[in-house]
Design a protein around this motif. Structure first.
Motif, PDB file in Angstrom:
ATOM      1  N   ILE A 159       0.888  -1.264  -0.029  1.00  0.00           N
ATOM      2  CA  ILE A 159      -0.070  -0.025  -0.046  1.00  0.00           C
ATOM      3  C   ILE A 159       0.796   1.140   0.094  1.00  0.00           C
ATOM      4  CG2 ILE A 159      -1.603   1.349   1.310  1.00  0.00           C
ATOM      5  CD1 ILE A 159      -2.841  -1.242   2.174  1.00  0.00           C
ATOM      6  N   ASP A 160       0.460   2.101  -0.689  1.00  0.00           N
ATOM      7  CA  ASP A 160       1.331   3.488  -0.919  1.00  0.00           C
ATOM      8  C   ASP A 160       0.030   4.486  -0.691  1.00  0.00           C
ATOM      9  OD1 ASP A 160       4.166   2.997  -1.220  1.00  0.00           O
ATOM     10  OD2 ASP A 160       3.550   1.918  -3.238  1.00  0.00           O
ATOM     11  N   ILE A 161       0.159   4.925   0.483  1.00  0.00           N
ATOM     12  CA  ILE A 161      -0.717   6.253   0.681  1.00  0.00           C
ATOM     13  C   ILE A 161       0.233   7.368   0.379  1.00  0.00           C
ATOM     14  CG2 ILE A 161      -1.977   7.356   2.502  1.00  0.00           C
ATOM     15  CD1 ILE A 161      -2.395   4.845   4.005  1.00  0.00           C
ATOM     16  N   LEU A 162       1.277   7.343   0.914  1.00  0.00           N
ATOM     17  CA  LEU A 162       2.145   8.597   0.721  1.00  0.00           C
ATOM     18  C   LEU A 162       3.177   8.227  -0.455  1.00  0.00           C
ATOM     19  CD1 LEU A 162       2.981   9.044   4.546  1.00  0.00           C
ATOM     20  CD2 LEU A 162       1.331  10.357   3.059  1.00  0.00           C
ATOM     21  N   ASP A 163       3.669   9.247  -0.987  1.00  0.00           N
ATOM     22  CA  ASP A 163       4.606   9.366  -2.060  1.00  0.00           C
ATOM     23  C   ASP A 163       5.830   9.820  -1.646  1.00  0.00           C
ATOM     24  OD1 ASP A 163       6.017   9.008  -4.368  1.00  0.00           O
ATOM     25  OD2 ASP A 163       4.729  10.749  -5.588  1.00  0.00           O
ATOM     26  N   ALA A 164       7.060   9.140  -1.372  1.00  0.00           N
ATOM     27  CA  ALA A 164       8.364   9.643  -1.057  1.00  0.00           C
ATOM     28  C   ALA A 164       9.335   9.006  -1.562  1.00  0.00           C
ATOM     29  CB  ALA A 164       8.109   9.606   0.542  1.00  0.00           C
ATOM     30  N   ASP A 165      10.590   9.704  -1.510  1.00  0.00           N
ATOM     31  CA  ASP A 165      11.662   8.831  -2.064  1.00  0.00           C
ATOM     32  C   ASP A 165      12.063   7.676  -0.926  1.00  0.00           C
ATOM     33  OD1 ASP A 165      14.370   8.188  -2.895  1.00  0.00           O
ATOM     34  OD2 ASP A 165      14.966  10.163  -2.628  1.00  0.00           O
ATOM     35  N   THR A 166      11.933   6.381  -1.731  1.00  0.00           N
ATOM     36  CA  THR A 166      12.162   5.425  -0.847  1.00  0.00           C
ATOM     37  C   THR A 166      13.625   5.260  -0.118  1.00  0.00           C
ATOM     38  OG1 THR A 166      12.318   4.061  -2.847  1.00  0.00           O
ATOM     39  CG2 THR A 166      10.193   4.035  -1.776  1.00  0.00           C
ATOM     40  N   ALA A 167      14.540   5.820  -0.912  1.00  0.00           N
ATOM     41  CA  ALA A 167      16.179   5.668  -0.433  1.00  0.00           C
ATOM     42  C   ALA A 167      16.139   6.491   0.610  1.00  0.00           C
ATOM     43  CB  ALA A 167      16.924   6.220  -1.485  1.00  0.00           C
ATOM     44  N   ALA A 168      15.344   7.654   0.914  1.00  0.00           N
ATOM     45  CA  ALA A 168      15.483   8.749   1.955  1.00  0.00           C
ATOM     46  C   ALA A 168      14.430   8.415   3.074  1.00  0.00           C
ATOM     47  CB  ALA A 168      15.144  10.139   1.497  1.00  0.00           C
ATOM     48  N   TRP A 169      13.568   7.853   2.830  1.00  0.00           N
ATOM     49  CA  TRP A 169      12.392   7.589   3.801  1.00  0.00           C
ATOM     50  C   TRP A 169      11.890   6.206   3.972  1.00  0.00           C
ATOM     51  CZ3 TRP A 169       9.870  11.815   6.269  1.00  0.00           C
ATOM     52  CH2 TRP A 169      10.265  13.221   5.808  1.00  0.00           C
ATOM     53  N   ARG A 170      12.054   5.497   5.089  1.00  0.00           N
ATOM     54  CA  ARG A 170      11.909   4.300   5.524  1.00  0.00           C
ATOM     55  C   ARG A 170      10.461   4.185   5.836  1.00  0.00           C
ATOM     56  NH1 ARG A 170      13.406   2.620  11.209  1.00  0.00           N
ATOM     57  NH2 ARG A 170      11.156   2.661  11.741  1.00  0.00           N
ATOM     58  N   LYS A 171       9.686   3.028   5.367  1.00  0.00           N
ATOM     59  CA  LYS A 171       8.334   2.981   5.348  1.00  0.00           C
ATOM     60  C   LYS A 171       7.860   1.704   6.356  1.00  0.00           C
ATOM     61  CE  LYS A 171       4.650   1.282   2.207  1.00  0.00           C
ATOM     62  NZ  LYS A 171       4.365   1.016   0.780  1.00  0.00           N
ATOM     63  N   GLU A 172       6.890   1.998   6.901  1.00  0.00           N
ATOM     64  CA  GLU A 172       5.957   1.067   7.623  1.00  0.00           C
ATOM     65  C   GLU A 172       4.600   1.010   7.775  1.00  0.00           C
ATOM     66  OE1 GLU A 172       7.511   0.926  11.997  1.00  0.00           O
ATOM     67  OE2 GLU A 172       9.425   1.073  11.517  1.00  0.00           O
ATOM     68  N   VAL A 173       3.955  -0.051   7.650  1.00  0.00           N
ATOM     69  CA  VAL A 173       2.728  -0.097   7.438  1.00  0.00           C
ATOM     70  C   VAL A 173       1.849  -1.035   8.508  1.00  0.00           C
ATOM     71  CG1 VAL A 173       0.661  -0.792   5.845  1.00  0.00           C
ATOM     72  CG2 VAL A 173       2.975   0.134   5.053  1.00  0.00           C
ATOM     73  N   PHE A 174       0.869  -0.362   9.121  1.00  0.00           N
ATOM     74  CA  PHE A 174      -0.137  -1.060  10.091  1.00  0.00           C
ATOM     75  C   PHE A 174      -1.518  -1.163   9.764  1.00  0.00           C
ATOM     76  CE2 PHE A 174       3.494   1.470  11.873  1.00  0.00           C
ATOM     77  CZ  PHE A 174       4.278   0.710  12.580  1.00  0.00           C
ATOM     78  N   THR A 175      -2.298  -1.960  10.185  1.00  0.00           N
ATOM     79  CA  THR A 175      -3.605  -2.231  10.093  1.00  0.00           C
ATOM     80  C   THR A 175      -4.277  -1.813  11.138  1.00  0.00           C
ATOM     81  OG1 THR A 175      -3.749  -4.318  10.483  1.00  0.00           O
ATOM     82  CG2 THR A 175      -3.160  -3.856   8.103  1.00  0.00           C
ATOM     83  N   PHE A 176      -5.715  -1.293  11.055  1.00  0.00           N
ATOM     84  CA  PHE A 176      -6.408  -0.807  12.051  1.00  0.00           C
ATOM     85  C   PHE A 176      -7.379  -2.146  12.262  1.00  0.00           C
ATOM     86  CE2 PHE A 176      -5.519   3.332  11.057  1.00  0.00           C
ATOM     87  CZ  PHE A 176      -5.222   4.102  12.210  1.00  0.00           C
TER      88      PHE A 176
END
Length: 195
Positions: free
Chosen positions: A25-42
């Motif tokens: 899932i990509d809610i946000l658009d960011a440079d993946t090299a500069a920004w680490r991503k974590e995803v959680f479910t409600f």
């Protein structure tokens, strides 16, 4: 016995597919090299009292947890949740308080820090879809001291999908600091409100 093995394999495969789907899932658009991503479910494991259904995506810049970094505790997260026609300030304050209380309890794994207190959250609605505020919490991750985060929040509605996206930008730095320009580089994905 073969049935049990087959059922176990099917369940593990289903869990892996769901986990893959959530991570993709990509809610946000960011440079993946500069920004680490974590995803959680409600419901969120660390804050199940928040009564939403959906997904959270968090983006962390390099150095976000290092006290000497310009990016210390500066990050962006978004909630893609069931449609919320209105987002009263009181609801936002309550849910963010639950969020940070749960997050800091999880970070204090040994449950030994007596200084952890409930978060104090104050937001002001500046337009129909925007809020600014402060969150007073306890940094159970790095400093083990009280922490005040400044926050900017924007709500986006996707009525065709019956979803709402709430984007949170946070930093202990004042709004005039250049870190906010960096946080603003993380945008909502252009495809997030499309079928």
């Amino acid at each position: 016995m073969k049935k049990l093995i087959l059922i176990t394999l099917l369940m593990l495969t289903s869990i892996a597919v769901v986990a893959q789907d959530v991570q993709s899932i990509d809610i946000l658009d960011a440079d993946t090299a500069a920004w680490r991503k974590e995803v959680f479910t409600f419901p969120l494991g660390f804050a199940p009292e928040i009564n939403y259904r959906g997904v959270e995506e968090a983006r962390f810049p390099q150095g976000w947890i290092k006290t000497e970094s310009d990016n210390f505790w500066s990050y962006v997260f978004a909630w893609k949740i069931d449609y919320q026609k209105d987002l009263p300030v009181e609801e936002l304050e309550k849910n963010i308080g639950l969020y940070y209380d749960g997050l800091m309890r999880i970070a204090d794994k040994k449950k030994t820090d007596p200084e952890i207190q409930e978060a104090v959250v104050l937001f002001v609605q500046t337009s129909e879809t925007e809020y600014i505020g402060k969150i007073r919490t306890f940094d159970a991750f790095a400093t083990k001291k009280p922490l005040t985060l400044n926050a900017k929040v924007i709500k986006y509605d996707c009525p065709d999908q019956r979803e709402t996206i709430i984007v949170f930008r946070l930093s202990p730095k004042p709004f005039t600091n250049e870190v906010w320009s960096y946080l603003n580089e993380v945008k909502i994905s252009s495809e997030v409100c499309q079928d």
